[in-house]
Design a protein around this motif. Structure first.
Motif, PDB file in Angstrom:
ATOM      1  N   TYR A 179      33.405 -14.693  -3.382  1.00  0.00           N
ATOM      2  CA  TYR A 179      32.153 -15.855  -3.625  1.00  0.00           C
ATOM      3  C   TYR A 179      31.799 -16.130  -5.524  1.00  0.00           C
ATOM      4  O   TYR A 179      31.888 -14.993  -6.368  1.00  0.00           O
ATOM      5  CB  TYR A 179      31.315 -15.596  -2.831  1.00  0.00           C
ATOM      6  CG  TYR A 179      31.338 -16.252  -2.086  1.00  0.00           C
ATOM      7  CD1 TYR A 179      30.580 -17.338  -1.025  1.00  0.00           C
ATOM      8  CD2 TYR A 179      31.398 -15.307  -1.165  1.00  0.00           C
ATOM      9  CE1 TYR A 179      30.534 -17.726   0.031  1.00  0.00           C
ATOM     10  CE2 TYR A 179      31.537 -15.383   0.530  1.00  0.00           C
ATOM     11  CZ  TYR A 179      31.295 -16.549   1.185  1.00  0.00           C
ATOM     12  OH  TYR A 179      31.566 -17.144   2.344  1.00  0.00           O
ATOM     13  N   HIS A 180      30.730 -16.665  -6.177  1.00  0.00           N
ATOM     14  CA  HIS A 180      30.633 -16.734  -7.703  1.00  0.00           C
ATOM     15  C   HIS A 180      28.777 -16.211  -7.703  1.00  0.00           C
ATOM     16  O   HIS A 180      28.013 -15.717  -7.888  1.00  0.00           O
ATOM     17  CB  HIS A 180      30.869 -17.377  -8.422  1.00  0.00           C
ATOM     18  CG  HIS A 180      31.814 -17.556  -8.604  1.00  0.00           C
ATOM     19  ND1 HIS A 180      32.798 -18.895  -7.360  1.00  0.00           N
ATOM     20  CD2 HIS A 180      32.888 -17.182  -9.647  1.00  0.00           C
ATOM     21  CE1 HIS A 180      34.244 -17.885  -8.243  1.00  0.00           C
ATOM     22  NE2 HIS A 180      34.543 -17.282  -9.445  1.00  0.00           N
ATOM     23  N   ALA A 181      28.255 -17.191  -6.765  1.00  0.00           N
ATOM     24  CA  ALA A 181      27.188 -17.793  -6.996  1.00  0.00           C
ATOM     25  C   ALA A 181      26.451 -18.466  -5.374  1.00  0.00           C
ATOM     26  O   ALA A 181      27.147 -18.790  -4.387  1.00  0.00           O
ATOM     27  CB  ALA A 181      26.743 -18.984  -7.890  1.00  0.00           C
ATOM     28  N   PHE A 232      32.020 -10.331  -5.446  1.00  0.00           N
ATOM     29  CA  PHE A 232      31.436 -11.660  -5.689  1.00  0.00           C
ATOM     30  C   PHE A 232      32.236 -11.566  -7.388  1.00  0.00           C
ATOM     31  O   PHE A 232      32.505 -10.349  -7.899  1.00  0.00           O
ATOM     32  CB  PHE A 232      29.748 -11.780  -5.796  1.00  0.00           C
ATOM     33  CG  PHE A 232      29.230 -12.539  -4.668  1.00  0.00           C
ATOM     34  CD1 PHE A 232      28.937 -11.372  -3.406  1.00  0.00           C
ATOM     35  CD2 PHE A 232      28.536 -12.990  -5.053  1.00  0.00           C
ATOM     36  CE1 PHE A 232      28.442 -12.164  -2.846  1.00  0.00           C
ATOM     37  CE2 PHE A 232      27.726 -13.962  -4.121  1.00  0.00           C
ATOM     38  CZ  PHE A 232      27.696 -13.103  -3.117  1.00  0.00           C
ATOM     39  N   ASP A 233      32.601 -12.478  -8.190  1.00  0.00           N
ATOM     40  CA  ASP A 233      32.919 -12.337  -9.130  1.00  0.00           C
ATOM     41  C   ASP A 233      31.892 -13.346 -10.263  1.00  0.00           C
ATOM     42  O   ASP A 233      30.380 -14.534 -10.616  1.00  0.00           O
ATOM     43  CB  ASP A 233      34.028 -13.303  -9.287  1.00  0.00           C
ATOM     44  CG  ASP A 233      35.124 -12.332  -8.657  1.00  0.00           C
ATOM     45  OD1 ASP A 233      35.116 -11.490  -8.664  1.00  0.00           O
ATOM     46  OD2 ASP A 233      36.275 -13.351  -9.276  1.00  0.00           O
ATOM     47  N   ASP A 234      32.163 -12.804 -11.679  1.00  0.00           N
ATOM     48  CA  ASP A 234      31.208 -13.127 -12.997  1.00  0.00           C
ATOM     49  C   ASP A 234      29.487 -13.132 -13.369  1.00  0.00           C
ATOM     50  O   ASP A 234      28.890 -13.462 -13.968  1.00  0.00           O
ATOM     51  CB  ASP A 234      30.786 -14.909 -13.009  1.00  0.00           C
ATOM     52  CG  ASP A 234      32.020 -15.659 -13.433  1.00  0.00           C
ATOM     53  OD1 ASP A 234      33.721 -14.571 -12.976  1.00  0.00           O
ATOM     54  OD2 ASP A 234      32.316 -16.732 -13.310  1.00  0.00           O
ATOM     55  N   GLY A 235      29.544 -11.888 -12.270  1.00  0.00           N
ATOM     56  CA  GLY A 235      27.448 -11.123 -12.348  1.00  0.00           C
ATOM     57  C   GLY A 235      26.508 -12.065 -12.698  1.00  0.00           C
ATOM     58  O   GLY A 235      25.684 -12.224 -13.755  1.00  0.00           O
ATOM     59  N   ASN A 284      34.866  -4.517 -13.098  1.00  0.00           N
ATOM     60  CA  ASN A 284      35.616  -5.261 -13.828  1.00  0.00           C
ATOM     61  C   ASN A 284      36.106  -6.070 -14.376  1.00  0.00           C
ATOM     62  O   ASN A 284      36.592  -6.238 -13.022  1.00  0.00           O
ATOM     63  CB  ASN A 284      36.069  -4.237 -14.953  1.00  0.00           C
ATOM     64  CG  ASN A 284      36.802  -4.745 -16.329  1.00  0.00           C
ATOM     65  OD1 ASN A 284      36.157  -5.374 -17.221  1.00  0.00           O
ATOM     66  ND2 ASN A 284      38.005  -3.374 -16.549  1.00  0.00           N
ATOM     67  N   HIS A 285      35.871  -7.995 -14.546  1.00  0.00           N
ATOM     68  CA  HIS A 285      36.095  -8.464 -14.360  1.00  0.00           C
ATOM     69  C   HIS A 285      37.093  -9.465 -15.664  1.00  0.00           C
ATOM     70  O   HIS A 285      37.181 -10.328 -15.893  1.00  0.00           O
ATOM     71  CB  HIS A 285      34.954 -10.114 -13.911  1.00  0.00           C
ATOM     72  CG  HIS A 285      35.298 -10.547 -13.382  1.00  0.00           C
ATOM     73  ND1 HIS A 285      37.596 -11.698 -12.723  1.00  0.00           N
ATOM     74  CD2 HIS A 285      35.533 -12.651 -13.563  1.00  0.00           C
ATOM     75  CE1 HIS A 285      36.680 -12.837 -12.184  1.00  0.00           C
ATOM     76  NE2 HIS A 285      35.873 -13.331 -13.064  1.00  0.00           N
ATOM     77  N   GLY A 286      37.204  -8.427 -17.001  1.00  0.00           N
ATOM     78  CA  GLY A 286      37.756  -8.366 -17.848  1.00  0.00           C
ATOM     79  C   GLY A 286      36.598  -8.609 -18.884  1.00  0.00           C
ATOM     80  O   GLY A 286      35.371  -9.074 -18.111  1.00  0.00           O
ATOM     81  N   ASP A 292      35.532 -11.269 -21.141  1.00  0.00           N
ATOM     82  CA  ASP A 292      35.167 -12.596 -21.487  1.00  0.00           C
ATOM     83  C   ASP A 292      35.969 -12.949 -21.015  1.00  0.00           C
ATOM     84  O   ASP A 292      35.696 -14.534 -20.788  1.00  0.00           O
ATOM     85  CB  ASP A 292      34.761 -12.684 -23.134  1.00  0.00           C
ATOM     86  CG  ASP A 292      36.173 -12.389 -23.467  1.00  0.00           C
ATOM     87  OD1 ASP A 292      36.840 -12.313 -22.654  1.00  0.00           O
ATOM     88  OD2 ASP A 292      37.029 -13.391 -24.270  1.00  0.00           O
ATOM     89  N   HIS A 293      36.373 -13.286 -19.758  1.00  0.00           N
ATOM     90  CA  HIS A 293      36.962 -14.417 -19.229  1.00  0.00           C
ATOM     91  C   HIS A 293      37.809 -15.115 -19.074  1.00  0.00           C
ATOM     92  O   HIS A 293      38.274 -16.508 -19.775  1.00  0.00           O
ATOM     93  CB  HIS A 293      36.136 -15.264 -18.292  1.00  0.00           C
ATOM     94  CG  HIS A 293      36.115 -15.546 -16.769  1.00  0.00           C
ATOM     95  ND1 HIS A 293      37.222 -16.442 -16.333  1.00  0.00           N
ATOM     96  CD2 HIS A 293      35.430 -15.367 -15.806  1.00  0.00           C
ATOM     97  CE1 HIS A 293      37.065 -16.878 -15.466  1.00  0.00           C
ATOM     98  NE2 HIS A 293      36.127 -15.566 -14.525  1.00  0.00           N
ATOM     99  N   PRO A 294      39.274 -14.352 -19.759  1.00  0.00           N
ATOM    100  CA  PRO A 294      40.232 -15.734 -20.341  1.00  0.00           C
ATOM    101  C   PRO A 294      41.237 -15.590 -19.215  1.00  0.00           C
ATOM    102  O   PRO A 294      41.455 -14.758 -17.918  1.00  0.00           O
ATOM    103  CB  PRO A 294      40.824 -14.049 -21.278  1.00  0.00           C
ATOM    104  CG  PRO A 294      40.583 -12.837 -20.972  1.00  0.00           C
ATOM    105  CD  PRO A 294      39.555 -12.653 -20.166  1.00  0.00           C
TER     106      PRO A 294
END
Ligand SMILES: [Zn+2]
Length: 333
Positions: free
Chosen positions: A32-34, A93-96, A220-222, A224-226
């Motif tokens: 999920y993200h949010a 979840f992704d993106d914090g 870790n998701h990188g 800055d999301h490239p």
């Protein structure tokens, strides 16, 4: 409806609803993200996030078929030293995003379910919006507007003034061309600095520490999301490393990495470099799929307007179809 969707829909009809038995792998990793009950401008055009009650129903459905595990149980399971009672599920979840902190964490604490959040450390100071968020904010601001600046159409090479064509073009702007989003925002008089200052889209360091103290994972998701497949190997490692450094400095998880967007097209050499060190796993989001890199686990995207059970049923049917033609595994060169 495209043919692929028709086939999946048909196959899903014949899929056994007893997912506990029919789910094809011994682990399930939803992503999920949010979670939010309100409109979030920087998300609503790029993520079909669920309302709190729908997220809760997802969890209840998943609990019927799976046993939720913590990070260490997940690792132990793969090391063969954890024997679960059911097939296991690891919630990710992704993106914090701050919606995790405010809306998901209270539900998870109440239900006693662990989750790990893969973050892009560049954004935790809320100084900048990730480029996909910028696209969503722009779409939100120009929706239904009569007087869209003609320069915006020119900038994107769009002949005519169709709002639909404009939106599609904006959503397709890639990481490398994110400057375009800033130029469009200037023309449309959107102030991203003001936006992040007031909206605070991401968990800040204090909030990250707080969820970590409460037992959740931050990984870790990188930086800055490239899109990793568009980077050279050297840039992939650099982007990974910059994110990993932040996690290490703050005592978060350093044994894992989830690809921003997708791991599609990422070659074996990247994985070889990561797994040289003491490293547990990487994660993609290709649904139920095996991978020739055995510690690259594929996750199931859950934000698609369907219930968890429906998503898993459909994913299972699709996996079984692909299995018949030997397409249920990703092979990396
Ligand atoms: Zn992401």
């Amino acid at each position: 409806m495209v043919l692929k969707e028709k086939i999946i829909r048909l196959a899903t009809k014949f899929q056994d609803s007893d997912l506990e038995k029919s789910f094809p792998l011994d682990y399930c990793i939803p992503v999920y993200h949010a979670v939010s009950d309100v409109d979030v401008a920087h998300l609503k055009h790029i993520v079909q996030y669920k309302k709190v009650k729908d997220f809760e129903s997802d969890l209840d459905e998943l609990c019927r078929f799976f046993q939720f595990v913590t990070w260490s149980e997940f690792k132990d399971f793969h090391a063969g030293v954890f024997q679960p009672k059911k097939k296991i599920a690891l919630l990710t979840f992704d993106d914090g995003l701050s919606e995790f902190y405010f809306n998901a964490v209270p539900v998870l604490l109440r239900k006693g379910i662990y989750a790990v959040n893969f973050i892009n450390p560049k954004f935790n100071k809320n100084n900048e919006l990730m480029f996909r968020g910028k696209a969503s904010v722009i779409l939100d601001m120009i929706s239904g507007k009569k007087n869209i600046h003609p320069e915006i159409f020119k900038l994107l090479d769009i002949s005519g003034i169709s709002e639909k064509a404009l939106k599609q073009k904006i959503l397709k702007i890639p990481f490398e061309k994110q400057n375009l989003l800033d130029q469009i925002a200037d023309l449309a008089e959107i102030d991203f600095e003001e936006y992040v200052k007031t909206q605070k889209p991401y968990m800040n360091l204090e909030q990250l520490r707080s969820v970590s103290r409460q037992g959740f994972g931050i990984s870790n998701h990188g930086w800055d999301h490239p899109l990793y497949k568009d980077l050279t190997l050297e840039k992939q490692i650099e982007n990974f490393q910059k994110g990993a450094q932040f996690l290490k400095e703050n005592d978060f998880l350093t044994d894992s990495f989830a690809f921003p967007f997708t791991d599609f097209g990422v070659e074996k050499s990247f994985f070889d470099q990561l797994f040289q060190r003491d490293f547990f796993c990487t994660m993609g989001s290709a649904g139920i799929k095996l991978d020739s890199v055995t510690k690259n686990f594929q996750r199931i995207p859950m934000e698609n307007g369907k219930s968890a059970q429906q998503t898993l049923k459909q994913e299972t049917a699709y996996f079984n179809l692909k299995k018949m033609i030997n397409r249920n595994q990703i092979y990396r060169r």
